[in-house]
Enzyme design. Structure first.
Site, short mmCIF file in Angstrom:
data_model
loop_
_atom_site.label_atom_id
_atom_site.label_comp_id
_atom_site.label_asym_id
_atom_site.label_seq_id
_atom_site.Cartn_x
_atom_site.Cartn_y
_atom_site.Cartn_z
N CYS A 87 0.95 -1.16 -0.13
CA CYS A 87 -0.02 -0.09 0.17
C CYS A 87 0.67 1.18 0.05
O CYS A 87 0.54 2.25 -0.22
CB CYS A 87 -0.93 0.06 1.35
SG CYS A 87 -2.19 -1.25 1.28
N HIS B 230 -3.30 7.36 2.09
CA HIS B 230 -3.72 6.10 1.38
C HIS B 230 -5.13 5.56 2.20
O HIS B 230 -5.32 5.88 3.27
CB HIS B 230 -2.61 5.27 2.02
CG HIS B 230 -3.22 3.75 1.63
ND1 HIS B 230 -3.54 3.02 0.51
CD2 HIS B 230 -3.32 2.51 2.68
CE1 HIS B 230 -4.02 1.75 0.78
NE2 HIS B 230 -3.59 1.46 1.88
N ASN C 182 -10.16 0.04 -0.44
CA ASN C 182 -8.60 0.10 -0.40
C ASN C 182 -7.97 -0.67 -1.79
O ASN C 182 -8.10 -1.68 -1.97
CB ASN C 182 -7.95 -0.71 0.68
CG ASN C 182 -6.57 -0.48 0.91
OD1 ASN C 182 -5.72 -0.25 0.09
ND2 ASN C 182 -6.02 -1.16 2.15
N1 COA Z 1 -18.30 -8.34 8.79
C1 COA Z 1 -18.91 -8.45 10.02
N2 COA Z 1 -18.04 -9.02 11.18
C2 COA Z 1 -16.93 -8.72 10.76
C3 COA Z 1 -16.31 -8.76 9.49
C4 COA Z 1 -17.14 -8.36 8.62
N3 COA Z 1 -16.70 -8.18 7.29
N4 COA Z 1 -15.04 -8.98 9.63
C5 COA Z 1 -14.62 -8.97 11.07
N5 COA Z 1 -15.87 -8.93 11.52
C6 COA Z 1 -15.98 -9.40 13.16
C7 COA Z 1 -14.79 -9.93 13.80
O1 COA Z 1 -14.93 -11.58 13.70
C8 COA Z 1 -14.83 -9.58 15.29
O2 COA Z 1 -16.02 -10.34 15.81
P1 COA Z 1 -15.75 -10.90 17.21
O3 COA Z 1 -15.74 -9.81 18.12
O4 COA Z 1 -17.08 -11.72 17.51
O5 COA Z 1 -14.51 -11.59 17.40
C9 COA Z 1 -15.60 -8.15 15.27
O6 COA Z 1 -16.22 -7.98 13.84
C10 COA Z 1 -14.31 -7.24 15.42
O7 COA Z 1 -13.51 -7.45 14.52
P2 COA Z 1 -11.99 -6.42 14.52
O8 COA Z 1 -10.84 -7.20 13.95
O9 COA Z 1 -11.59 -6.31 15.96
O10 COA Z 1 -12.78 -5.20 13.96
P3 COA Z 1 -12.02 -3.81 13.89
O11 COA Z 1 -12.68 -2.81 14.29
O12 COA Z 1 -10.54 -3.83 13.97
O13 COA Z 1 -12.11 -3.68 12.42
C11 COA Z 1 -10.85 -3.82 10.46
C12 COA Z 1 -11.45 -4.41 11.41
C13 COA Z 1 -10.06 -5.02 9.32
C14 COA Z 1 -11.72 -3.09 9.50
C15 COA Z 1 -9.74 -2.79 10.90
O14 COA Z 1 -8.90 -3.47 11.91
C16 COA Z 1 -8.91 -2.35 9.90
O15 COA Z 1 -9.08 -1.43 9.22
N6 COA Z 1 -7.51 -2.61 10.10
C17 COA Z 1 -6.34 -2.41 9.18
C18 COA Z 1 -6.55 -2.70 7.70
C19 COA Z 1 -5.75 -2.33 6.90
O16 COA Z 1 -5.26 -0.98 6.82
N7 COA Z 1 -5.12 -2.96 6.18
C20 COA Z 1 -4.09 -2.74 5.16
C21 COA Z 1 -3.10 -1.91 5.31
S1 COA Z 1 -2.87 -0.74 4.18
#
Ligand code: COA
Length: 321
Positions: A112, A248, A278
């Site tokens: 990214c 980004h 993204n």
């Molecule tokens: N739909 C519904 N629920 C989902 C889901 C989806 N698509 N994806 C995950 N969940 C659930 C998880 O299983 C978890 O459930 P649980 O509490 O029962 O275990 C809950 O949602 C919370 O998950 P979590 O991973 O803690 O959520 P979050 O608030 O951290 O959001 C992301 C997840 C991926 C959106 C976030 O962490 C993020 O944006 N991370 C950075 C990603 C990124 O930048 N990646 C590339 C680098 S450039």
């Protein structure tokens, strides 16, 4: 000698995948995706449509805006994590499409952060007299690296391409770029499979992206705050001097955290994540092109680009448009 952006271009595939479409594929909801990420829809490359196909259209649009012809290009730097082939590089494939011959052309891979890396490399070529007219591209068909049964990753990404034409000039232009990496975080965001294991040994599931989203999120917020400080200090400028942030586009909450750190209101931040998802290396040049073409970003304004991605890699660029 400095490098300035003479033209921008971008391309998004025709096919749009909405959050509601994803509700039919995995156990997710429009509400969850919108609240946690800010994404409403993303574009997905058609079958057979490649990174080079998308890069070519973005490049031709940037050339047109710059009033340049392909023969003027003396350097191609293309950032991608989804090259058409193992080799030749997608930059070489693009050079052939543009029917130009002889200039240096290569890919760089910083996931990214790829576009910021590519921009920095091209800037250094121009500053040291190694090029005068560089084509810099971020292009990705990331949908091909996704496990479409894994709701924790497949809702986040999209495909597309963005390009800029850089020209040598005697006033900035690009004022500074800052690149970093720390390979010890490999395990938090990666695609396990690769040539190193032999393509014949691909294990199901390993050809797809794996991410510990929560940990990536925390690192991204911390690291992007630091790189903004580093960029401002290197140029001895204040937060107030920045006209636009072009971040980004990984997560709306990460973008907001960086804007908050700069004490900038969100209407000075170019946000495309709702429409694009993204798009990895393509996200910054795509956002730039959108805001240039709709008239928000004007000549003479000061922009900061910042990115964070797999590796981990992170980087920034400060420039006068
Ligand atoms: N739909 C519904 N629920 C989902 C889901 C989806 N698509 N994806 C995950 N969940 C659930 C998880 O299983 C978890 O459930 P649980 O509490 O029962 O275990 C809950 O949602 C919370 O998950 P979590 O991973 O803690 O959520 P979050 O608030 O951290 O959001 C992301 C997840 C991926 C959106 C976030 O962490 C993020 O944006 N991370 C950075 C990603 C990124 O930048 N990646 C590339 C680098 S450039």
């Amino acid at each position: 000698m400095y490098a300035r952006i003479a033209g921008t271009g971008s391309y998004l595939p025709e096919k749009v995948l909405t959050n509601h479409d994803l509700e039919k594929l995995v156990d997710t909801s429009d509400k969850w995706i919108t609240e946690r990420t800010g994404i409403k829809k993303r574009h997905i490359a058609a079958e057979g449509e490649t990174t080079c196909d998308m890069a070519e259209i973005a490049a031709r649009r940037a050339l047109e805006m710059a009033g340049r012809r392909a023969v003027d290009i003396d350097l191609i730097v293309l950032a991608t994590t989804t090259p058409d082939k193992v080799f030749p590089s997608t930059a070489c494939l693009l050079q052939k499409r543009l029917d130009i011959h002889g200039c240096a052309a290569f890919d760089i891979q910083a996931v990214c952060t790829g576009f910021v890396y590519a921009l920095s490399i091209a800037d250094r070529f121009i500053r040291t007299g190694g090029a005068r007219c560089a084509l810099v591209i971020g292009a990705e068909a990331l949908s091909r690296l996704l496990d479409w049964t894994d709701r924790t990753t497949c809702v986040l990404f999209g495909d597309g391409a963005g390009a800029v034409m850089l020209e040598a000039t005697d006033a900035p232009g690009i004022m500074s770029t800052h690149l970093h990496a720390d390979g010890s975080y490999e395990h938090l965001l990666h695609v396990p499979a690769g040539v190193g294991q032999g393509y014949g040994r691909l294990i199901e599931g390993e050809a797809f992206m794996q991410m510990k989203g929560n940990e990536v999120f925390r690192m991204a917020v911390r690291t992007l705050g630091r790189i903004v400080d580093e960029t401002l200090a290197a140029n001895a400028i204040d937060k107030e001097d920045i006209d636009w942030i072009i971040p980004h586009q990984a997560n709306h909450r990460i973008i907001e955290a960086t804007a908050h750190k700069l004490k900038m209101s969100m209407d000075r931040v170019v946000v495309t994540i709702d429409e694009h998802g993204n798009t990895s290396a393509a996200s910054i040049p795509l956002a730039l092109d959108v805001a240039v073409r709709d008239g928000r970003i004007r000549r003479g304004e000061i922009l900061i680009m910042e990115a964070f991605g797999g590796g981990f890699t992170w980087g920034s660029a400060l420039l006068k448009y």
